[in-house]
Design a protein around this motif. Sequence first.
Motif, mmCIF file in Angstrom:
data_model
loop_
_atom_site.group_PDB
_atom_site.id
_atom_site.type_symbol
_atom_site.label_atom_id
_atom_site.label_comp_id
_atom_site.label_asym_id
_atom_site.label_seq_id
_atom_site.Cartn_x
_atom_site.Cartn_y
_atom_site.Cartn_z
ATOM 1 N N GLN A 654 8.369 37.261 14.182
ATOM 2 C CA GLN A 654 7.890 38.591 13.839
ATOM 3 C C GLN A 654 9.053 39.521 13.480
ATOM 4 O OE1 GLN A 654 4.553 39.963 13.878
ATOM 5 N NE2 GLN A 654 4.008 37.801 13.821
ATOM 6 N N MET A 655 10.154 39.386 14.204
ATOM 7 C CA MET A 655 11.324 40.220 13.911
ATOM 8 C C MET A 655 12.045 39.732 12.664
ATOM 9 S SD MET A 655 12.721 42.927 14.825
ATOM 10 C CE MET A 655 13.321 43.363 13.209
ATOM 11 N N LYS A 656 12.097 38.430 12.485
ATOM 12 C CA LYS A 656 12.730 37.896 11.278
ATOM 13 C C LYS A 656 12.004 38.381 10.032
ATOM 14 C CE LYS A 656 14.445 33.753 13.577
ATOM 15 N NZ LYS A 656 14.345 32.282 13.699
ATOM 16 N N ALA A 657 10.684 38.504 10.151
ATOM 17 C CA ALA A 657 9.896 39.016 9.024
ATOM 18 C C ALA A 657 10.332 40.440 8.681
ATOM 19 C CB ALA A 657 8.409 38.974 9.366
ATOM 20 N N ARG A 658 10.566 41.250 9.688
ATOM 21 C CA ARG A 658 10.981 42.640 9.440
ATOM 22 C C ARG A 658 12.398 42.698 8.876
ATOM 23 N NH1 ARG A 658 6.977 42.526 12.901
ATOM 24 N NH2 ARG A 658 5.584 44.328 13.123
ATOM 25 N N TYR A 659 13.251 41.767 9.321
ATOM 26 C CA TYR A 659 14.603 41.722 8.734
ATOM 27 C C TYR A 659 14.528 41.388 7.248
ATOM 28 C CZ TYR A 659 19.284 40.183 7.569
ATOM 29 O OH TYR A 659 20.500 40.029 6.946
ATOM 30 N N CYS A 660 13.713 40.402 6.915
ATOM 31 C CA CYS A 660 13.536 40.054 5.493
ATOM 32 C C CYS A 660 12.995 41.241 4.703
ATOM 33 C CB CYS A 660 12.581 38.859 5.358
ATOM 34 S SG CYS A 660 13.272 37.276 5.889
ATOM 35 N N TYR A 661 12.063 41.961 5.310
ATOM 36 C CA TYR A 661 11.475 43.123 4.634
ATOM 37 C C TYR A 661 12.525 44.215 4.427
ATOM 38 C CZ TYR A 661 8.167 46.885 3.574
ATOM 39 O OH TYR A 661 7.495 47.913 2.972
ATOM 40 N N ALA A 662 13.323 44.469 5.460
ATOM 41 C CA ALA A 662 14.333 45.530 5.379
ATOM 42 C C ALA A 662 15.410 45.210 4.355
ATOM 43 C CB ALA A 662 14.966 45.751 6.748
ATOM 44 N N THR A 663 15.737 43.922 4.205
ATOM 45 C CA THR A 663 16.796 43.514 3.274
ATOM 46 C C THR A 663 16.238 43.087 1.919
ATOM 47 O OG1 THR A 663 16.729 41.272 4.214
ATOM 48 C CG2 THR A 663 18.351 42.811 5.136
ATOM 49 N N ARG A 664 14.923 43.283 1.750
ATOM 50 C CA ARG A 664 14.244 42.956 0.487
ATOM 51 C C ARG A 664 14.404 41.478 0.110
ATOM 52 N NH1 ARG A 664 12.237 47.134 2.037
ATOM 53 N NH2 ARG A 664 11.964 49.008 0.741
ATOM 54 N N ASN A 665 14.456 40.627 1.140
ATOM 55 C CA ASN A 665 14.489 39.180 0.917
ATOM 56 C C ASN A 665 13.051 38.681 0.969
ATOM 57 O OD1 ASN A 665 15.274 36.534 0.648
ATOM 58 N ND2 ASN A 665 16.029 36.322 2.744
ATOM 59 N N PHE A 666 12.318 38.890 -0.116
ATOM 60 C CA PHE A 666 10.865 38.752 -0.089
ATOM 61 C C PHE A 666 10.354 37.310 -0.167
ATOM 62 C CE2 PHE A 666 10.750 43.241 -2.036
ATOM 63 C CZ PHE A 666 10.736 43.815 -0.769
ATOM 64 N N SER A 667 11.103 36.427 -0.793
ATOM 65 C CA SER A 667 10.587 35.067 -1.008
ATOM 66 C C SER A 667 10.281 34.339 0.302
ATOM 67 C CB SER A 667 11.565 34.260 -1.864
ATOM 68 O OG SER A 667 11.085 32.947 -2.059
ATOM 69 N N PRO A 668 11.252 34.233 1.238
ATOM 70 C CA PRO A 668 10.914 33.551 2.505
ATOM 71 C C PRO A 668 9.884 34.313 3.323
ATOM 72 C CG PRO A 668 13.110 34.532 2.621
ATOM 73 C CD PRO A 668 12.667 34.631 1.198
ATOM 74 N N LEU A 669 9.864 35.632 3.190
ATOM 75 C CA LEU A 669 8.880 36.431 3.925
ATOM 76 C C LEU A 669 7.468 36.122 3.448
ATOM 77 C CD1 LEU A 669 7.936 38.667 5.806
ATOM 78 C CD2 LEU A 669 8.629 40.346 4.083
ATOM 79 N N LEU A 670 7.279 36.074 2.148
ATOM 80 C CA LEU A 670 5.951 35.771 1.606
ATOM 81 C C LEU A 670 5.531 34.349 1.956
ATOM 82 C CD1 LEU A 670 6.175 37.518 -1.880
ATOM 83 C CD2 LEU A 670 4.802 38.239 0.087
ATOM 84 N N SER A 671 6.490 33.424 1.966
ATOM 85 C CA SER A 671 6.176 32.041 2.348
ATOM 86 C C SER A 671 5.725 31.972 3.798
ATOM 87 C CB SER A 671 7.413 31.147 2.140
ATOM 88 O OG SER A 671 7.760 31.082 0.780
ATOM 89 N N TYR A 672 6.413 32.724 4.656
ATOM 90 C CA TYR A 672 6.031 32.752 6.069
ATOM 91 C C TYR A 672 4.625 33.314 6.244
ATOM 92 C CZ TYR A 672 5.718 34.365 10.896
ATOM 93 O OH TYR A 672 5.291 34.606 12.169
ATOM 94 N N ILE A 673 4.326 34.408 5.550
ATOM 95 C CA ILE A 673 3.003 35.028 5.680
ATOM 96 C C ILE A 673 1.920 34.089 5.149
ATOM 97 C CG2 ILE A 673 1.555 36.940 4.889
ATOM 98 C CD1 ILE A 673 4.109 38.676 4.884
ATOM 99 N N GLU A 674 2.215 33.389 4.060
ATOM 100 C CA GLU A 674 1.242 32.447 3.509
ATOM 101 C C GLU A 674 0.976 31.316 4.487
ATOM 102 O OE1 GLU A 674 -1.581 31.696 0.884
ATOM 103 O OE2 GLU A 674 -0.159 33.367 0.699
#
Length: 846
Positions: A654-674
């Motif tokens: 959950q925190m890693k997701a927010r780190y990705c969001y804050a740093t605009r690293n969207f690709s792994p974040l979207l993969s995680y959510i999917e």
Amino acid sequence: MEAPPQMYNDSRSFFHFKRPRLNQLFLEAVRCPLVVVCAGAGYGKTSAIHDFLEEYQPTVSWIQLSERDNVVPRFWEKITHNWARHDPSLARAMVELGFPDTREKLNRYLEMVRDHVEVKSRVVVIDDFHCIEEPQVIRFLEESVFFYMPPGTSIFIVSRTPLRRVNIASLTAREQMFNISENDLRFTENELAQYFRRLDISARADNLREIMQDTEGWTFAINLIARSYQKAPGYGGYVRNAMKTNIFRLMETEIWDEISECLQNFLIRLSLIDHLSIDLIAHLAGKEKGLIAELEKQNAYVRRDNYINAYLIHPLFLEFLSTKQEYVTEEQKRETYAVAGDWCNQNGFKIDAMSYYEKMENYPSIVSILNELPAQIPHNIAQYASAIFDRAPAQAFDTVKFFAVIHLRTYMCQGFLQKSVELAEYYEKKFLKLPESDGYRNRVLANLYFCLAILRGFMCITDDRYDMDVYVEKLCKCLSLPIIPGKNGFYYPSPWFNLAGSSRKGAPEEYIGALDRVRKHISHYPDMESWHEDDLARGELKFYRGNIRSAEIHISGAIKQLRLIRQFGLIHRALFYILRIAVSQGNYLKAERVLKDMKPFQGENEYPNRFIDYDISLSWYYYILGLPEKIPDWLKENFSPYSHAGFVENYANQMKARYCYATRNFSPLLSYIEEMKMRESFLFGRVEMLAIESCVHYLMKNKKKAFAAFEEAYITASPNEITMPFIELGKDMRTLTSAALKYSDGKIPKPWLEDINRKSASYAKRRTHIAAKYKKANGLTDNIVFSPREAEVFADLVHGLSRAEIAANRGLSVNTIKMVIANIYSRLGAENLADLIRIAAERKLI
């Protein structure tokens, strides 16, 4: 790191015979990052390396492997203990990390090594690599040791077999690997002659040639021949035939028959175990003081290494000893395993301890080891332990306290929830057959019901049934005192107090209802009146519904009560909500006070996840402050593989997701959510991720996907009036709701959008205010650079123009001016115009 182990002092031992040719060969080899020394048993691989290192004098770390290191947790314990002798802080960090079984953990381990290990001339020897077959261990050595050690480090791999399972092609292609083979290690005839002269052995030239022809320069055989020469002069008879027919028989006559029966028995017992610590050996010897002295005289095959505080026995001699194990009694075997098991347990080798205890069927000690571990037993240890329980005789389950319960826990901690329920029900039926007056029966049943309550709490995420109270009621009927096995009591490692997974209207309340019933069942127990998890879950639901004031009342009241029963995990999670409440109120001092209150928990040893939880809470704060670079490195790594939504790894994700969001690293974040959408997930966490997903797509300028994801998030949240995950996205959610009000097809109600738009805008201002306060308090400069339009509007504001006047002055619409002003307020952390002018003056912007 340790210096190379000392050489043997016995001049008759071949280990003391240094060969300049080999030293020169190793001197050439050490210039390469990887040196592979591959030869069969008895070629003197280890002694040749010792001789070279003694002369070369680099910093040395020696890792002695065995077949038992194919058990991953056991291997990790060995590596950790190896580091502990040189860098205790790194070793502690490695224990907290656990075996790097994911790319994320591996990267974190490599980072720790880079931070701790000094760059200098160093040799790391990995001895008996051929014993390793476990792919995870090989992968770790391959990816973290062979390729990524600091500059100046040379890795010596010592093996009896070629490295067929290791990917070293790239090193070979770049000529960064040096091979030393059996042919290199064989004695030459000239070296054989020098060796014999060194031992004052007179041998004719034809005898030397015969020895070379028979042995082909095999070091071990040459040593045996040399040691037998004085008893049987001349090579052509006894020595030659004995060596050819049976090397073990030669050991028998040369060594075995010459030592006392007491030492024979002692050596056989040593062959039963893998750890040969000096302290352990002394304990096994007991009061037989002369036994150790006699053991150390066998220095051709047994040597004491003070640098690693252990005895080393030649592998072939160990193999010889293993053929004698039938000559020790079962009682002696059990005594050996008991001493070794206790030593391993006391020194942190939990896997080996359980292995030795199993050999002697000491199941109470195995249960004790596992019961001392956190509630969420590490997966690899749970997997290893469950196999022990599966092999155990039936009577162990009937006679060993909590044996059945710990067996159940090993399956729970592997994520086998349905299988765990079936196992629990099997044991329930078994123990229900015993008389109700049987105290053992009631204690076991109470623990089984406790585990079933935990299981049902986790399983309601998928089946939408909230009945864990049924098992708590059964638990209470078994005992007059509460049963809280393990270190954690009622502490859940889940990110949320409410474990409901369904978005069905009323599901969260039904879960809270089950907690209410749990509380009723346990409230008559001493101290259990302070258990207020139902209040925590109630406050949590209020928080997610945006009722901040009511949420704080429930949560703060529960914290006071939980402190009385030292439920640190629950308290920490509760304080995390108080931190989020403080941010939503724009109260910087309160937020800092909460973090200060969390800090002391790191000293509570009975709170196993204290460091993980604190890192996550602190990381969320840095995310809010807009300082993702301050987030601990392990939370910047890849998402952990899914095990179960309730496991601590999911909390970290959950925190890693927010780190990705804050740093605009969207690709792994979207993969995680999917991936999250394809499996079970807790309701609150699912809404948070769906809300983030909608903002991600909008930031990526894909309105169609953004509105679709936003609609999915709304549909999931609205039945239970969940709003806070949207509000906490602040400025990005304000922008998205503004666009949805203007462009979407109206599937999301306009009043709801307007409400979220207003509240997220207010949250953004308060978040910016806290960030500004933090940066000022910590001396962090934050240079504000306005866009040309923002600079113009800012100047007009300072000069006292109204929004309508600014719009007319700049030829823009009033709505556009309002949006620009909102951005200016947000960037400066201002609440109103007076606040804006004050902050601007402090920053010398006016």
